[in-house]
Design a protein around this motif. Structure first.
Motif: not given
Length: 95
Positions: A62-66, A68-70
């Protein structure tokens, strides 16, 4: 449950450019019930997300969708948290 510590690794100007898209990401997961709350850290070095669930791998996906992560603007530390005592008004949220 997890406490997610978000740490900015890019200048605030780059963070600010992604902020509205990041907030949309948060709103989507708050509405689904995956996230219980989110906010910025003071001083402004990142943020904190309270997330439901027991599957760290699923939360990392899920955090990979952020955004900021991208964009490589933040790093995430996940802290597994098992609440044993809660205020009565929060009890249902922490199950």
């Amino acid at each position: 449950m997890f406490v997610v510590l978000v740490r900015y690794v890019r200048p605030l100007e780059e963070i600010d450019a992604l902020l509205e898209e990041h907030r949309e990401f948060l709103r989507r997961h708050l509405a689904s019930g995956t996230f219980l709350g989110a906010g910025r850290r003071e001083p402004r070095t990142g943020g904190v997300i309270l997330a439901r669930g027991e599957d760290e791998g699923a939360l990392r996906e899920i955090l990979k969708e952020d955004p900021f992560h991208r964009e490589g603007a933040a790093e995430y530390d996940l802290i597994r948290f098992v609440p044993t005592l809660t205020a009565p008004e929060l009890e249902a949220s922490f199950r």
